[in-house]
Write an enzyme that holds these catalytic residues in place. Structure first.
Site, PDB file in Angstrom:
ATOM      1  N   SER A   1       0.819  -1.212   0.000  1.00 14.21           N
ATOM      2  CA  SER A   1       0.000   0.000   0.000  1.00 14.21           C
ATOM      3  C   SER A   1       0.854   1.265   0.000  1.00 14.21           C
ATOM      4  O   SER A   1       0.349   2.355  -0.277  1.00 14.21           O
ATOM      5  CB  SER A   1      -0.941   0.008   1.208  1.00 14.21           C
TER       6      SER A   1
ATOM      7  N   GLY B   1      -4.515  -2.325  -0.829  1.00 17.76           N
ATOM      8  CA  GLY B   1      -3.695  -1.994  -1.980  1.00 17.76           C
ATOM      9  C   GLY B   1      -3.449  -0.497  -2.050  1.00 17.76           C
ATOM     10  O   GLY B   1      -4.036   0.279  -1.287  1.00 17.76           O
TER      11      GLY B   1
ATOM     12  N   GLY C   1      -3.012   3.476  -3.848  1.00 19.21           N
ATOM     13  CA  GLY C   1      -3.572   4.374  -4.844  1.00 19.21           C
ATOM     14  C   GLY C   1      -5.048   4.692  -4.697  1.00 19.21           C
ATOM     15  O   GLY C   1      -5.694   4.388  -3.695  1.00 19.21           O
TER      16      GLY C   1
ATOM     17  N   CYS D   1      -9.551  -2.242   3.565  1.00 20.24           N
ATOM     18  CA  CYS D   1      -8.838  -1.046   3.098  1.00 20.24           C
ATOM     19  C   CYS D   1      -9.257  -0.675   1.672  1.00 20.24           C
ATOM     20  O   CYS D   1     -10.363  -0.191   1.476  1.00 20.24           O
ATOM     21  CB  CYS D   1      -7.331  -1.253   3.233  1.00 20.24           C
ATOM     22  N   LEU D   2      -8.403  -0.870   0.669  1.00 19.56           N
ATOM     23  CA  LEU D   2      -8.793  -0.566  -0.708  1.00 19.56           C
ATOM     24  C   LEU D   2     -10.019  -1.397  -1.096  1.00 19.56           C
ATOM     25  O   LEU D   2     -10.912  -0.918  -1.804  1.00 19.56           O
ATOM     26  CB  LEU D   2      -7.644  -0.839  -1.673  1.00 19.56           C
TER      27      LEU D   2
ATOM     28  N   GLN E   1     -13.089   0.395  -0.045  1.00 19.43           N
ATOM     29  CA  GLN E   1     -13.414   1.510  -0.932  1.00 19.43           C
ATOM     30  C   GLN E   1     -14.015   1.011  -2.242  1.00 19.43           C
ATOM     31  O   GLN E   1     -14.977   1.602  -2.767  1.00 19.43           O
ATOM     32  CB  GLN E   1     -12.153   2.335  -1.202  1.00 19.43           C
TER      33      GLN E   1
ATOM     34  N   ASN F   1      -3.606   2.339   6.886  1.00 16.85           N
ATOM     35  CA  ASN F   1      -2.689   2.842   5.872  1.00 16.85           C
ATOM     36  C   ASN F   1      -3.478   3.152   4.601  1.00 16.85           C
ATOM     37  O   ASN F   1      -3.656   2.300   3.744  1.00 16.85           O
ATOM     38  CB  ASN F   1      -1.598   1.802   5.577  1.00 16.85           C
TER      39      ASN F   1
ATOM     40  N   TYR G   1      -7.317   7.476   0.850  1.00 21.98           N
ATOM     41  CA  TYR G   1      -8.687   7.754   0.432  1.00 21.98           C
ATOM     42  C   TYR G   1      -9.682   7.195   1.443  1.00 21.98           C
ATOM     43  O   TYR G   1      -9.374   6.251   2.173  1.00 21.98           O
ATOM     44  CB  TYR G   1      -8.953   7.148  -0.947  1.00 21.98           C
TER      45      TYR G   1
ATOM     46  N   HIS H   1      -7.103  -2.333   9.201  1.00 19.92           N
ATOM     47  CA  HIS H   1      -6.487  -3.636   8.950  1.00 19.92           C
ATOM     48  C   HIS H   1      -6.685  -4.577  10.133  1.00 19.92           C
ATOM     49  O   HIS H   1      -5.941  -4.516  11.114  1.00 19.92           O
ATOM     50  CB  HIS H   1      -4.985  -3.470   8.676  1.00 19.92           C
TER      51      HIS H   1
ATOM     52  N   GLU I   1      -5.954  -7.609  10.254  1.00 17.21           N
ATOM     53  CA  GLU I   1      -4.808  -8.525  10.346  1.00 17.21           C
ATOM     54  C   GLU I   1      -3.608  -7.856  11.007  1.00 17.21           C
ATOM     55  O   GLU I   1      -2.571  -8.496  11.211  1.00 17.21           O
ATOM     56  CB  GLU I   1      -4.429  -9.040   8.951  1.00 17.21           C
TER      57      GLU I   1
END
Length: 366
Positions: free
Chosen positions: A46, A220, A222, A247-248, A251, A289, A292, A332, A334
């Protein structure tokens, strides 16, 4: 140590001592508030394309070991710390932080004022920066930074190229790798899941051909809007099997359901972010982390309900689908690094898969 300088897009220049590789490197400047876990930070995909400032003053004191990697190849663009230990002491220690950075061609700087740097990012937001040997061409570099565009293909760069299997005898889980931390695999293998990891561009048809009991959307790097193929896949698979996003992945699920995402001023990066579960009222300390976040107001006209919020800035930290077996969290569970307060989300995912499978097959799981 040779002198090295960090030049920011706003013209700020900090000079310190160089560690790691002596290459010039441009990236997005961010900060991480973890007191430990620098090895996981270095190897978290990430952070692809980013130069990371560690706010805790001492790094490298327990060295680098073989157990705490989150990916084989690091994608980080640079590492900044107040001080790095040159003589680590730990029973798992195998190499120094400096040696690891050199081996993977990652430049770093020590001896700079990381508190000042963090205040600049907090006030003005993340910005482009360059690590380079000390030269006189500061104005030229600032203009170059203002003109340059950072890549938008970070997910493609960090995702696996081909599918692979991590065998198990339990629930069959397809993991879509958007820049996955290995901690996610560790949690699934602990629960004896049979895991198939697939590339980011896998379609719903390809995934369903693997006959999974559930789908994991990983973390991930971006902007999630730069991965339209993932949004389309999620839309085509919702309701067919249980889905868990991290996370990503959180989104992407939200975008697939009609919500919007927005870039935060300086993001959430650290191991100490408080998150409140709106159903139980319980607060978790989480590892995060991301740059966005899901826009809260955009969820009103979707089939998603907010389940968790960040207590620092009230941003959305979790959603659940009103109809389908699909949920996600921004943080996260994990950890790696960080607290394991929310680790039971993997148990919830396991139970959802069992219940869904039982309903499909017409019997009750023990």
């Amino acid at each position: 140590m040779a002198k090295r300088q960090l030049i920011l897009e706003d013209g700020t220049v900090l000079i310190g001592n160089g560690i790691g590789s002596d290459v010039e490197s441009i990236g997005e400047l961010v900060f991480h508030t973890g007191m430990t876990g620098y090895q996981e930070v270095l190897t978290d995909p990430s952070f692809c394309g980013q130069i990371v400032t560690m706010t805790y003053p001492l790094m490298g004191n327990y060295g680098i070991n073989r157990d705490d990697f989150e990916t084989i190849t690091p994608f980080i663009k640079g590492f900044i710390a107040k001080e790095v230990c040159e003589a680590p002491s730990n029973f798992r220690y195998e190499e120094t932080l400096d040696h690891y950075l050199k081996k993977h061609n990652i430049p770093g700087i020590v001896g700079v004022d990381t508190r000042k740097l963090t205040r600049i990012i907090r006030q003005h937001g993340t910005m482009k920066a360059v690590i380079q040997p000390v030269t006189e061409n500061v104005n030229e570099k600032v203009n170059q930074l203002k003109r340059c565009t950072l890549p938008k293909n970070q997910v493609e760069e960090t995702s696996t190229v081909k599918p692979y299997v991590v065998p198990g005898r339990g629930m069959r889980v397809v993991v879509v790798d958007y820049g996955m931390k290995h901690g996610i695999l560790r949690e699934l293998t602990k629960r004896d899941c049979h895991i198939t990891v697939v590339p980011y561009h896998y379609s719903a048809t390809q995934i369903m051909q693997l006959k999974p009991d559930g789908l994991m959307l990983t973390n991930g790097p971006g902007n999630p809007k730069d991965v339209p193929v993932a949004i389309q896949m999620i839309q085509n698979i919702l309701g067919k099997i249980p889905l868990f996003g991290i996370c990503l992945g959180h989104q992407l699920l939200s975008l697939a359901c009609g919500a919007e995402t927005e870039k935060l001023t300086f993001g959430h990066r650290g191991s100490n972010h408080p998150v409140k579960d709106l159903k139980t009222g319980k607060t978790y300390i989480t590892s995060q982390n991301h740059s966005y976040a899901v826009n809260n107001s955009s969820l009103v006209h979707t089939d998603l309900d907010v389940t968790h919020i960040a207590l620092n800035d009230k941003t959305v930290e979790g959603v659940v689908h009103q109809t389908y077996p699909a949920f996600s969290v921004q943080y996260h569970p994990e950890s790696s690094p960080g607290p394991e307060d929310a680790n039971d989300l993997f148990e919830q995912f396991l139970q959802i898969m069992k219940d869904f499978k039982a309903k499909q097959e017409g019997f009750v799981y023990a």
